[in-house]
Each structure stands twice: as C-alpha cells, then as structure tokens.
Design a protein around this motif. Sequence first.
Motif, mmCIF file in Angstrom:
data_model
loop_
_atom_site.group_PDB
_atom_site.id
_atom_site.type_symbol
_atom_site.label_atom_id
_atom_site.label_comp_id
_atom_site.label_asym_id
_atom_site.label_seq_id
_atom_site.Cartn_x
_atom_site.Cartn_y
_atom_site.Cartn_z
ATOM 1 N N MET A 315 -1.955 -3.341 5.382
ATOM 2 C CA MET A 315 -1.778 -2.164 4.521
ATOM 3 C C MET A 315 -3.123 -1.537 4.237
ATOM 4 O O MET A 315 -4.096 -2.222 4.018
ATOM 5 N N ASN A 316 -3.127 -0.243 4.307
ATOM 6 C CA ASN A 316 -4.391 0.458 4.278
ATOM 7 C C ASN A 316 -4.287 1.774 3.525
ATOM 8 O O ASN A 316 -3.396 2.558 3.794
ATOM 9 N N ALA A 317 -5.205 1.981 2.612
ATOM 10 C CA ALA A 317 -5.316 3.290 1.959
ATOM 11 C C ALA A 317 -6.683 3.841 2.324
ATOM 12 O O ALA A 317 -7.693 3.207 2.078
ATOM 13 N N LEU A 326 -1.947 6.681 3.456
ATOM 14 C CA LEU A 326 -1.493 5.350 3.087
ATOM 15 C C LEU A 326 -0.565 4.844 4.190
ATOM 16 O O LEU A 326 0.407 5.532 4.535
ATOM 17 N N THR A 327 -0.888 3.689 4.737
ATOM 18 C CA THR A 327 -0.073 3.149 5.819
ATOM 19 C C THR A 327 0.140 1.661 5.594
ATOM 20 O O THR A 327 -0.655 1.010 4.917
ATOM 21 N N ALA A 366 3.971 4.910 -3.371
ATOM 22 C CA ALA A 366 4.037 4.278 -2.047
ATOM 23 C C ALA A 366 4.261 2.775 -2.135
ATOM 24 O O ALA A 366 4.846 2.166 -1.238
ATOM 25 N N THR A 370 5.873 -0.470 0.116
ATOM 26 C CA THR A 370 5.132 -1.683 0.485
ATOM 27 C C THR A 370 5.860 -2.934 -0.001
ATOM 28 O O THR A 370 5.884 -3.955 0.687
#
Lengths: 409, 144
Positions: A315-317, A326-327, A366, A370
């Motif tokens: 997870m990445n911001a 955001l993914t 988001a 998640t």
Amino acid sequence: MQYVIIGNSTAAVAAAEKIRAIDTAGKITMISDEPYHTYGRPLISYYLLGKTDAERMKYRPADFYESNHIDTIFSTRVEKIDAEKKKVILSDGKKVGYDKLLVATGSRPFNPPMEGIESVPCKFNFMTFDDALALEKVLLPEKSVLIIGAGLIGLKCLEGIADKVREVAVVDMADRVLPSILDEYGASIVQRELEGHKATFYLSDSVQKFDGNTAHLKSGKEISFDILVVAVGVRPNVELVKDAGGKVGRGILTDDRQETSLKDVYAAGDCTESYDITAHTSRILALLPNAQFQGACAGVNMAGGEAHFTNAVPMNAIGFFGSHILTAGSYFGDTYVEKSGDTYKKLFYSDNKLNGFILVNMPDRAGIYTSLLRNATPLDEVDFEALKKDPALMAFSAQYRAEKLSRRV
Amino acid sequence: MKRIYVNEKWCLGCHLCEYECAFANSGVTDMVKALKGKKIHPNIRVEDRGDVHFAVNCRHCTDAICVRSCIAGALSFDGEMVRIDQNKCVGCLTCVLVCPYGAILPDDEGHVAQKCMLCTNNFTQEPNCVRHCLNNAIVYEERD
Ligand SMILES: Cc1cc2nc3c(=O)[nH]c(=O)nc-3n(C[C@H](O)[C@H](O)[C@H](O)COP(=O)(O)OP(=O)(O)OC[C@H]3O[C@@H](n4cnc5c(N)ncnc54)[C@H](O)[C@@H]3O)c2cc1C
Ligand code: SF4
Ligand code: SF4
C-alpha cells in the motif's frame, strides 16, 4: 536479556518500542551506520521541497532513546553476525553480544553497470538524509538534472528539486511513470502534472552511454545535464544473514513471527520478504507501514510475547505538488472504473474479494478499501455495489458498525 | 478512557455535529463568522441512507494503524488519545490510506491531515459534537 537491533529506522524503532513495552529491564542496543537520530526516510524529498526540516523529520521525539533506555552505536557498521557465539562484529572491530538480534538493515540503491558512468562528475543516489544534504548543496536555479528512474524514489526526488533548478529530465525503460503502482491512464495524469513543473520524460528509453555531462540514449537522443540522480531501484541488505548461514531469497526469509532460519535472529523491514496476501506470493514490500508491522511483530516475539504478521498488503500513498495517488493490493480481476479530468478510480476484484485499487486525486476514506484487502473481506458480506462508488461504513452490516462504533477498538 | 460512541438508532441525520465540529475547530469563537458561506471540513461525518443515519469520527484505536503507518512520526498515542502534530505532517495521506473507518482526512487545502482530538485542541475543551447532539446519538463516556 540483551537485545541488539541493527538499523535505526522504521522497523528497528517499531521493534524497540514493542520490546520496551514488554521488557522494561532488558538492555537494548541499536546500531546504525547512519549518524542521525531516527528520521522518516521518505521525508528526504519533503526536506528538499522545504516542507520539513531536520528537527521535524525526527521519526520519534528527541528524547526517544533516553526515555526508552536504549543504547545507541551510530556511524558504525555491523560487518558480521556470529550466530554461534551470538555476537555481532562492528566495523571498528568491537563485538557486541546478544540474546536476541534483529536485522533491520533495509535496502541500498541499486547502481547498475552503465557505460561511462565514471566520467560523470556530479552524481547521486536518493536514499538517505546524507544524500539529500549532498544534493541540496549543488542545486542552483541554472542547473539541469537528469534522473534515471521514474519510480517512486526518482519521482519524489523530482518533486523535491524541480522548482529549484532550471529543468529536470527523467529516463526510464518502462513505458510510463510509476510503473509498479499505476496503469497507463493513472500514469498519464501524473506525467502531465510533472511536465507542468519543468520535467521532460524519456520513456521506453535508457542510457546507452555517459560521456561526462552528456547522456546518450538508446533511442539516439542526447541529454546534457549538470547533476545526475540514479534511482533505478533498491537491493535488500541481506548479506549479514546470508553470510551467517541464514536463509535468503530475494530478501531475508522469516517465519510469520519474523524469526529467520537462524535461532534468535529476527529480521524486519525492507531487507525481508513478506507474504503478500493479495498477490498470494512472497515478495519484498519496500514500504514504510510494512516495515513497522514487521518490526513490531519481531519486537513482541523477541521479548517473549507471541505475535504473528499474516496480512501483508502492498500500500502506497504518494503525491506531487498537491496531487494524491493512493494505491494498494494487486491489479487483476474484474474492474470498476471512474475517471473524470485528473481524478481516477480503478478497483480490481474477483472471487468475492477486492484485489487492489488505484485512486488518483480521490483519497477520501480510502482506508475503507484498504481494510477490505487487509481483512480479505468476502465481498458478499458488504454492499460492494455501494462501496464501489463510495467507500463508506453504510455498506457494512449494522452489526459490524455496532462493533466498531459503539465499542472500544 | 472516555471515547465518543455512536447510538445508531437514535441518529436523525441532522448533521448538526458536523457543523459543531467545524465551528469548534475553526479558531473563531463566533459561529456565524466561522461557518457562514464556507464549505465545512469537519472531523466527524454523518452517513445517511434511507432511515439509517450515523456519525463517524476517529475511534482513537488501540495500537492505531494510522500511528503505525505515519511516515513522519506525526501521529502518536499520548496515553489518552491519538494525536496529530500538523507541524510534522507532510500531507502524504498514508494515514488516510489505512484508517479502516475513513476517520482521518486531508485538511481543506489538502496540505496536511486532520483528525478528531476530542476537542482538547480547541477552545471548547470537550467534544462539541456530543455536547450539541440533541438525541444522544453520540455520547462521550467510558466503555469496554
Ligand atoms: C526517497 C524515498 C521515499 C520513500 N517514500 C515512501 C513513502 O512515501 N511511503 C512508504 O511507505 N515508503 C516510502 N519509502 C520507503 C521507506 O522509506 C522504507 O520502506 C522504510 O524506510 C523501510 O524501513 P526499514 O526500517 O526497513 O529500513 P531503512 O529505512 O532502509 O533503514 C535501514 C537502516 O539500517 C542501516 N544499515 C544497513 N546495514 C547496516 C549495517 N550492516 N550496519 C549498520 N547499519 C546498517 C541503514 O544505513 C539504514 O539506516 C521511501 C523511500 C525513499 C528512499
Ligand atoms: S484515524 Fe482511524 S486508524 Fe487512526 S485512531 Fe482514528 S479511527 Fe483509528
Ligand atoms: S498525512 Fe501526515 S499524519 Fe498522515 S501519514 Fe502522512 S505525514 Fe503522517
């Protein structure tokens, strides 16, 4: 009990905090080859951007080591682990014995062999505060910069420096920016935005040869530059464990208690592999939250508690000049897409599970998505049709809400 | 420790708590000046669908995932609650990416994150949303 921790960053700090919460008497020693109080590694680009400074970058309060009774040995490398005698050997020749050891050595920049690289007079990596300080010294409004690598680190570096120099060129073999987290459409939004900040992209291309301050690309193009930043990737620091006879794959291998194949030697953070429950495979997740989760798990087990880390999810911001990307998770299965201008949402799902998502400039709530990934929530337990449009607790059962909103969590 | 808890069946969906939150955190003591003509950015949000309404704000989780994930050490648990130090926050929104309740959000300019601190950080000193909830649909008390 003697706890020794190699590293002084996220995974190391998380472990130290957990150990101290359980064992108030044991001796904790943290060893790092960097000279600084623990700092947020991702903050080095924000430092160049002027959004933080050395004081505010501190990952924990100034009295962290003192108040947790942690001994520190900084500016010193651990050269070797003697797993039989339970000692680590330092670069100054000293030995430090341990009962429980944590290897939280992170990763280092990968510098692939490139023809003529030795002729480049001014070159950098972008991994440490020292890298940022060195780069800061040479940034001037008339300079041009070449960044090799349009991944997370290369582009955060770009954001940090773009408005301080004349222009920035970015070269990457991939056909789009942020290839590990974005598809073509998402990448095009980010690229357009960065191009608005004097960045030029050379994609599906690579440097064939450097000649002093000129890069000759495979495509035949030439780029002249003053400053080179190499950000093509990172390699996990596995050697200490490997040389001591511990099992390593691409990263250090551990069980779900974060213990390596060497007894009483634990490992956590970017130097290890995690079992990614969205991709159903063991891989390196070089991300700060994951380092924290692993480090904390290791710390509990080192101090004699019982913890298992079983739900790693990438997870990445990341963001640039006010944008937010955001993914999380993995990109396969059916998709749900919303796009309009510079906003983009794409959800991936199959077999009653959400697999992953991309959210460009629509970050709101988001974390509800998640949580579906981390809990592997069966989608038939929620109103997924409603969730697709709007991440909200309304889509969960009344019982779930009662548990979460009217009790302590 | 006292927390804000939701009594879903008593919520009318009036959204008053959102306005009271925005007011309490506006830095202005005159409600009209604070809110009139402005788009509000409260830390508490009411969800509505048909007859179901409820307010959601930070749960001040035990071992909170936002604290664990913050890249800057800007979020911390101080023994009482989960706090944000906006001076340290760099606005990466990793916390927004991980909060399972959607209870931490970008501020109105999107530069830093903002969250509920139980009104200890403003002049009201006690959750202003709860104080003004007509129906006790949100309460501030000790529970397990
Ligand atoms: C520019 C940049 C931006 C980033 N942005 C983000 C982001 O936005 N979000 C995110 O989730 N992640 C981001 N990351 C990744 C994140 O920083 C890492 O996942 C995280 O720092 C990993 O923590 P760690 O504790 O595993 O190791 P590290 O932070 O790598 O720390 C390891 C430490 O151990 C030291 N060490 C290594 N070997 C030895 C030895 N033999 N002896 C002594 N000391 C040793 C190293 O010098 C280092 O200080 C970013 C990284 C970079 C470089
Ligand atoms: S912001 Fe979210 S994760 Fe953090 S304490 Fe509040 S509810 Fe928990
Ligand atoms: S937005 Fe601020 S508080 Fe949230 S994770 Fe990033 S630095 Fe921490």
